[in-house]
Write a protein that holds these residues in place. Sequence first.
Motif, short mmCIF file in Angstrom:
data_model
loop_
_atom_site.label_atom_id
_atom_site.label_comp_id
_atom_site.label_asym_id
_atom_site.label_seq_id
_atom_site.Cartn_x
_atom_site.Cartn_y
_atom_site.Cartn_z
N HIS A 1 3.64 47.52 -38.47
CA HIS A 1 4.84 47.83 -37.68
C HIS A 1 5.27 46.55 -36.99
CE1 HIS A 1 6.48 49.69 -33.69
NE2 HIS A 1 7.46 49.23 -34.45
N CYS B 1 8.40 44.72 -34.76
CA CYS B 1 9.61 44.94 -33.94
C CYS B 1 10.34 43.62 -33.76
CB CYS B 1 9.21 45.50 -32.58
SG CYS B 1 10.63 45.78 -31.48
N GLU C 1 17.94 46.26 -31.52
CA GLU C 1 16.49 46.20 -31.69
C GLU C 1 16.13 47.02 -32.92
OE1 GLU C 1 12.63 48.10 -29.42
OE2 GLU C 1 14.19 47.18 -28.18
N HIS D 1 12.87 48.35 -35.78
CA HIS D 1 11.45 48.56 -36.02
C HIS D 1 11.23 48.66 -37.53
CE1 HIS D 1 10.32 49.31 -31.78
NE2 HIS D 1 11.61 49.61 -31.69
N TYR E 1 8.76 49.02 -40.76
CA TYR E 1 7.47 49.52 -41.23
C TYR E 1 7.25 48.94 -42.63
CZ TYR E 1 7.43 52.27 -37.05
OH TYR E 1 7.43 52.63 -35.73
N THR F 1 14.25 53.22 -33.48
CA THR F 1 13.21 53.31 -32.45
C THR F 1 11.88 53.60 -33.14
OG1 THR F 1 13.48 55.69 -32.12
CG2 THR F 1 14.86 54.23 -30.78
N ASP F 2 10.81 53.56 -32.37
CA ASP F 2 9.49 53.84 -32.94
C ASP F 2 8.92 55.16 -32.45
OD1 ASP F 2 9.06 53.13 -30.32
OD2 ASP F 2 7.37 51.79 -30.73
N ARG G 1 13.24 45.61 -24.10
CA ARG G 1 12.16 45.96 -25.02
C ARG G 1 10.83 45.99 -24.26
NH1 ARG G 1 10.88 42.38 -30.32
NH2 ARG G 1 10.25 40.88 -28.75
#
Length: 251
Positions: free
Chosen positions: A65, A67, A81, A83, A85, A101-102, A206
């Motif tokens: 992961h 960011c 922002e 994220h 994977y 978002t996560d 963040r």
Amino acid sequence: MSYKSIPQICTILMASSYKSPAPTPIHGGNQSIPPAKPMSIEQHILDKGAQILQSLKPIKQMSQHVCTFATYSHDMSRQIETHHYVARINQDFLQCAVYYTDDSNGRLIGVEYIVSDKAFESLPPEEQKLWYYHAYEVKSGLLVHPKFPEMLVKPELENLAKTYGKFWCTWQIDRGDMLPLGAPALMMSPQDVNMGMVSQELVEKRATKQSMVEIAEPGWINPQADYWKQHGIGFAIDIEKTEIKLMAPSP
């Protein structure tokens, strides 16, 4: 669909990625999920059963992961922002599902492909214009591995600093879209010049701290990458009607 080069200072040529296409669903991009009925008991049971009975092999290959932040190629005043994977296919190629978002309701907003410098050099010049270099993201601490010890991740950061990425955003929820609308938008990596610099306010919002790991400066960065830095030109996709190519029937 066709690519269109759009000067940063030009607002006459408008691609579909500049604004929400009509008709537009209700806005409200600050909500966690699009407007809909809650999931039924049957749907929950089906999902749980699928997790047990199906392999889901491609998803299980996601092992990291990351960011970071991204800007729109056609409008670099818009920064988000992101994220990522990451699934590693081999030493020269990674693929990422990108979320806004996560959290558990994080919305899938695009896909990024990452290639080594060796693989990037094999691409034709016109293709290279659509990619960006990761060196600044890594060295500046904008690209981080949340909750992972910085020193343990240093070898991976050193590798990422020498890679190139191509990121297509399919859901521009920063403009309030509650559903994925219009054509995909090409995204660019933050840079320490002009409009490529990430807003300090966005960085401070963040939760994950910046990495302080020292990464060596790459010896060579292909000038075709981050094309906007040299030419002030961004790229956008516009949707156009076209004739369908007819295929000959199989023998």
